[in-house]
Motif scaffolding. Structure first.
Motif, PDB file in Angstrom:
ATOM      1  N   LEU A 255      21.416   4.988  31.769  1.00 24.47           N
ATOM      2  CA  LEU A 255      20.197   5.524  32.364  1.00 24.47           C
ATOM      3  C   LEU A 255      18.986   4.734  31.871  1.00 24.47           C
ATOM      4  O   LEU A 255      18.947   4.318  30.709  1.00 24.47           O
ATOM      5  CB  LEU A 255      20.049   7.004  32.013  1.00 24.47           C
ATOM      6  N   PRO A 256      17.995   4.546  32.725  1.00 26.17           N
ATOM      7  CA  PRO A 256      16.835   3.735  32.332  1.00 26.17           C
ATOM      8  C   PRO A 256      16.047   4.309  31.161  1.00 26.17           C
ATOM      9  O   PRO A 256      15.450   3.569  30.384  1.00 26.17           O
ATOM     10  CB  PRO A 256      15.981   3.694  33.610  1.00 26.17           C
ATOM     11  N   GLY A 257      16.056   5.626  31.000  1.00 27.37           N
ATOM     12  CA  GLY A 257      15.316   6.254  29.911  1.00 27.37           C
ATOM     13  C   GLY A 257      16.147   6.489  28.670  1.00 27.37           C
ATOM     14  O   GLY A 257      15.705   7.152  27.722  1.00 27.37           O
ATOM     15  N   GLY A 258      17.369   5.953  28.644  1.00 31.49           N
ATOM     16  CA  GLY A 258      18.280   6.166  27.525  1.00 31.49           C
ATOM     17  C   GLY A 258      19.406   7.098  27.918  1.00 31.49           C
ATOM     18  O   GLY A 258      19.297   7.886  28.854  1.00 31.49           O
ATOM     19  N   GLY A 259      20.507   7.013  27.200  1.00 33.50           N
ATOM     20  CA  GLY A 259      21.680   7.813  27.525  1.00 33.50           C
ATOM     21  C   GLY A 259      22.498   7.169  28.625  1.00 33.50           C
ATOM     22  O   GLY A 259      22.076   6.192  29.258  1.00 33.50           O
ATOM     23  N   VAL A 260      23.690   7.701  28.844  1.00 27.42           N
ATOM     24  CA  VAL A 260      24.553   7.209  29.915  1.00 27.42           C
ATOM     25  C   VAL A 260      25.056   8.389  30.735  1.00 27.42           C
ATOM     26  O   VAL A 260      25.154   9.520  30.244  1.00 27.42           O
ATOM     27  CB  VAL A 260      25.761   6.401  29.374  1.00 27.42           C
ATOM     28  N   LEU A 261      25.376   8.129  31.989  1.00 31.48           N
ATOM     29  CA  LEU A 261      25.802   9.172  32.924  1.00 31.48           C
ATOM     30  C   LEU A 261      27.159   8.819  33.491  1.00 31.48           C
ATOM     31  O   LEU A 261      27.390   7.693  33.939  1.00 31.48           O
ATOM     32  CB  LEU A 261      24.781   9.296  34.055  1.00 31.48           C
ATOM     33  N   ILE A 262      28.074   9.794  33.486  1.00 33.87           N
ATOM     34  CA  ILE A 262      29.363   9.650  34.168  1.00 33.87           C
ATOM     35  C   ILE A 262      29.310  10.510  35.417  1.00 33.87           C
ATOM     36  O   ILE A 262      29.192  11.741  35.330  1.00 33.87           O
ATOM     37  CB  ILE A 262      30.537  10.098  33.268  1.00 33.87           C
ATOM     38  N   ASP A 263      29.351   9.877  36.577  1.00 34.70           N
ATOM     39  CA  ASP A 263      29.383  10.609  37.839  1.00 34.70           C
ATOM     40  C   ASP A 263      30.838  10.779  38.251  1.00 34.70           C
ATOM     41  O   ASP A 263      31.652   9.864  38.079  1.00 34.70           O
ATOM     42  CB  ASP A 263      28.605   9.851  38.915  1.00 34.70           C
ATOM     43  N   THR A 264      31.182  11.936  38.774  1.00 35.16           N
ATOM     44  CA  THR A 264      32.576  12.224  39.127  1.00 35.16           C
ATOM     45  C   THR A 264      32.690  12.595  40.596  1.00 35.16           C
ATOM     46  O   THR A 264      31.717  13.056  41.209  1.00 35.16           O
ATOM     47  CB  THR A 264      33.137  13.396  38.292  1.00 35.16           C
ATOM     48  N   PRO A 265      33.875  12.425  41.198  1.00 33.84           N
ATOM     49  CA  PRO A 265      34.082  12.904  42.563  1.00 33.84           C
ATOM     50  C   PRO A 265      33.912  14.422  42.626  1.00 33.84           C
ATOM     51  O   PRO A 265      34.096  15.120  41.628  1.00 33.84           O
ATOM     52  CB  PRO A 265      35.526  12.497  42.870  1.00 33.84           C
ATOM     53  N   GLY A 266      33.555  14.923  43.803  1.00 37.76           N
ATOM     54  CA  GLY A 266      33.467  16.374  43.972  1.00 37.76           C
ATOM     55  C   GLY A 266      34.800  17.034  43.691  1.00 37.76           C
ATOM     56  O   GLY A 266      35.849  16.536  44.116  1.00 37.76           O
ATOM     57  N   LEU A 267      34.771  18.135  42.971  1.00 39.94           N
ATOM     58  CA  LEU A 267      36.004  18.816  42.571  1.00 39.94           C
ATOM     59  C   LEU A 267      36.245  20.028  43.467  1.00 39.94           C
ATOM     60  O   LEU A 267      35.500  21.009  43.425  1.00 39.94           O
ATOM     61  CB  LEU A 267      35.897  19.261  41.107  1.00 39.94           C
ATOM     62  N   ARG A 268      37.294  19.952  44.295  1.00 38.01           N
ATOM     63  CA  ARG A 268      37.639  21.114  45.119  1.00 38.01           C
ATOM     64  C   ARG A 268      38.383  22.152  44.277  1.00 38.01           C
ATOM     65  O   ARG A 268      38.190  23.340  44.415  1.00 38.01           O
ATOM     66  CB  ARG A 268      38.497  20.675  46.291  1.00 38.01           C
ATOM     67  N   GLY A 269      39.271  21.672  43.406  1.00 41.33           N
ATOM     68  CA  GLY A 269      40.018  22.568  42.541  1.00 41.33           C
ATOM     69  C   GLY A 269      39.530  22.474  41.107  1.00 41.33           C
ATOM     70  O   GLY A 269      39.371  21.375  40.589  1.00 41.33           O
ATOM     71  N   VAL A 270      39.274  23.612  40.507  1.00 45.29           N
ATOM     72  CA  VAL A 270      38.795  23.637  39.122  1.00 45.29           C
ATOM     73  C   VAL A 270      39.713  24.554  38.330  1.00 45.29           C
ATOM     74  O   VAL A 270      39.351  25.674  37.965  1.00 45.29           O
ATOM     75  CB  VAL A 270      37.332  24.126  39.026  1.00 45.29           C
ATOM     76  N   GLY A 271      40.940  24.098  38.083  1.00 39.14           N
ATOM     77  CA  GLY A 271      41.898  24.921  37.363  1.00 39.14           C
ATOM     78  C   GLY A 271      41.717  24.816  35.861  1.00 39.14           C
ATOM     79  O   GLY A 271      41.410  23.748  35.332  1.00 39.14           O
ATOM     80  N   LEU A 272      41.887  25.930  35.174  1.00 37.79           N
ATOM     81  CA  LEU A 272      41.787  25.931  33.724  1.00 37.79           C
ATOM     82  C   LEU A 272      42.997  25.249  33.111  1.00 37.79           C
ATOM     83  O   LEU A 272      44.086  25.266  33.680  1.00 37.79           O
ATOM     84  CB  LEU A 272      41.696  27.363  33.198  1.00 37.79           C
ATOM     85  N   PHE A 273      42.799  24.673  31.927  1.00 35.12           N
ATOM     86  CA  PHE A 273      43.916  24.087  31.201  1.00 35.12           C
ATOM     87  C   PHE A 273      43.723  24.383  29.709  1.00 35.12           C
ATOM     88  O   PHE A 273      42.915  23.738  29.052  1.00 35.12           O
ATOM     89  CB  PHE A 273      44.015  22.574  31.429  1.00 35.12           C
ATOM     90  N   ASP A 274      44.447  25.386  29.223  1.00 33.97           N
ATOM     91  CA  ASP A 274      44.376  25.755  27.809  1.00 33.97           C
ATOM     92  C   ASP A 274      42.920  25.885  27.362  1.00 33.97           C
ATOM     93  O   ASP A 274      42.473  25.234  26.417  1.00 33.97           O
ATOM     94  CB  ASP A 274      45.103  24.713  26.953  1.00 33.97           C
ATOM     95  N   ALA A 275      42.188  26.768  28.056  1.00 31.68           N
ATOM     96  CA  ALA A 275      40.744  26.897  27.827  1.00 31.68           C
ATOM     97  C   ALA A 275      40.370  28.273  27.275  1.00 31.68           C
ATOM     98  O   ALA A 275      39.354  28.850  27.649  1.00 31.68           O
ATOM     99  CB  ALA A 275      39.990  26.624  29.122  1.00 31.68           C
ATOM    100  N   GLU A 276      41.169  28.788  26.361  1.00 31.48           N
ATOM    101  CA  GLU A 276      40.922  30.130  25.824  1.00 31.48           C
ATOM    102  C   GLU A 276      39.550  30.223  25.157  1.00 31.48           C
ATOM    103  O   GLU A 276      38.793  31.166  25.388  1.00 31.48           O
ATOM    104  CB  GLU A 276      42.007  30.500  24.812  1.00 31.48           C
ATOM    105  N   ALA A 277      39.224  29.237  24.324  1.00 29.19           N
ATOM    106  CA  ALA A 277      37.938  29.266  23.627  1.00 29.19           C
ATOM    107  C   ALA A 277      36.790  29.140  24.618  1.00 29.19           C
ATOM    108  O   ALA A 277      35.746  29.795  24.465  1.00 29.19           O
ATOM    109  CB  ALA A 277      37.874  28.152  22.592  1.00 29.19           C
ATOM    110  N   GLY A 278      36.960  28.296  25.646  1.00 30.76           N
ATOM    111  CA  GLY A 278      35.922  28.123  26.646  1.00 30.76           C
ATOM    112  C   GLY A 278      35.662  29.392  27.427  1.00 30.76           C
ATOM    113  O   GLY A 278      34.504  29.760  27.685  1.00 30.76           O
ATOM    114  N   VAL A 279      36.722  30.103  27.814  1.00 28.74           N
ATOM    115  CA  VAL A 279      36.566  31.370  28.527  1.00 28.74           C
ATOM    116  C   VAL A 279      35.844  32.379  27.640  1.00 28.74           C
ATOM    117  O   VAL A 279      34.946  33.106  28.088  1.00 28.74           O
ATOM    118  CB  VAL A 279      37.939  31.924  28.977  1.00 28.74           C
TER     119      VAL A 279
END
Length: 370
Positions: A255-279
């Motif tokens: 990014l021009p002001g510092g930092g970096v950006l990872i752009d990703t494809p649009g996600l149709r499916g957002v399935g959890l994967f061993d995300a107990e702490a996140g939930v």
């Protein structure tokens, strides 16, 4: 900080890879590979067993065959720091440095496998379009994965120019804030330039990954943050706000002001994967209420002395929130159980037991009513 540490920090900050996140910690991790004559680099794109790696001497193409394990969570991905051969044709990635964070979702396959979307991320920016009715359940899914990754989530409500009434916009923000405890919620209009200053400051340090469905305005937002039209932009359908994937690979861009950006494809499916702490983090108020339940394994359904149900009945906890919590907890349990036959049997037994208890409770109520 002693003299050697100070010199090391100064060396890391002046390193050509510093704009991509190189620091003292990565320098220390890379020491054994430097002794082998390998080059440090960060993966900016991966496709078909090869990757683009930015190094001090520029971006080069490398093969990942030597570091492609059977575990899909350990394959080279965008955001990884790697050790690359200084020459050769083809050139190979020889090792990946240990990841600090990793954003993982479950695959759509029937097997219990995770798919890693981005590595070494500091901020997970969840883009949600205001062109459509808010899907708070989907927001909660993204946030569960973001918290589980180890990154700090941020919700960005895009296309705010489509909600001209300030009162309506404020109510939408309040709804999302109630869904996302401990998470900054920003409203932006990439086209009008509104609200971008706060987001630019937030992503100006570290690595940020941009997440969301197709049509959420991610590519437009990415171009605005980058200050140039790097990502292709296509209009979303008016009927459902969806569009074709304009981003087809994960790209890491400074990014021009510092930092970096990872752009990703649009996600149709957002399935959890061993995300107990996140939930648990997403539904922190329910987890706190649960500490007051009479039974430690309370399912917050028909058990006596349930503090969570009491909060629902008293209007302090929305029933939608509890239903979403139950859904994500069960889904996550099932994903985890796919790789653990004993746990899978225990969950089935527990579900049958709770189902029988619920049925008995309903029959008892009918008896009293009769």
């Amino acid at each position: 900080m002693n003299l050697s540490s100070s010199l090391s920090a100064s060396s890391a900050s002046s390193h050509p890879l510093a704009p991509y996140g190189w620091d003292v910690g990565w320098e220390a991790e890379f020491t054994p590979y430097a002794e082998q004559g390998l080059l440090p680099g960060r993966v900016v794109r991966v496709d078909r067993g090869q990757c683009d790696v930015v190094t001090a001497g520029g971006t080069l193409r490398a093969d990942t065959a030597f570091v492609t394990p059977h575990d899909p969570l350990r394959v080279v991905c965008t955001g990884d720091w790697v050790a690359v051969e200084p020459g050769g044709n083809p050139r190979y990635v020889r090792a990946c440095l240990p990841r600090r964070t990793a954003f993982v979702r479950s695959t759509s396959s029937k097997r219990s496998e995770g798919q890693i979307l981005a590595a070494n991320v500091d901020h997970a920016v969840v883009a949600v379009s205001l062109a459509l009715e808010l899907d708070l359940g989907r927001v909660e899914r993204f946030l569960a994965l973001a918290w589980e990754s180890g990154a700090q989530p941020v919700v960005v409500l895009t296309k705010a120019d489509l909600v001209p009434d300030p009162a309506t916009l404020a109510h939408l923000v309040e709804d999302v804030e109630a869904t996302a405890p401990g998470v900054p919620v920003l409203t932006v209009s990439a086209l009008a330039g509104d609200g971008l200053d706060v987001l630019v400051a937030l992503v100006g340090s570290g690595t940020s990954v941009l997440l969301g469905q197709s049509g959420a305005g991610k590519s437009t937002l990415a171009n605005t943050l980058l200050g140039e039209d790097v990502m292709d932009v296509r209009a979303a359908r008016d009927v459902d706000g969806k569009g074709r994937h304009t981003t087809t690979t994960r790209n890491l861009l400074p990014l021009p002001g510092g930092g970096v950006l990872i752009d990703t494809p649009g996600l149709r499916g957002v399935g959890l994967f061993d995300a107990e702490a996140g939930v648990g983090q997403v539904f922190s108020e329910i987890e706190e209420l649960a500490e007051g339940c009479r039974f430690a394994d309370c399912a917050h359904e028909s058990e006596p002395g349930c503090a969570v149900r009491l909060a629902v009945d008293g209007g302090d906890l929305p029933v939608r929130r509890l239903e979403s919590y139950r859904k994500l907890v069960r889904e996550n349990q099932w994903i985890v159980a796919k790789t653990d036959a004993r746990l899978r049997a225990e969950i089935r037994k527990d579900w049958k037991k709770k189902g029988a208890e619920g049925k008995a409770a309903m029959e008892a109520k009918r008896g009293r009513w009769g």
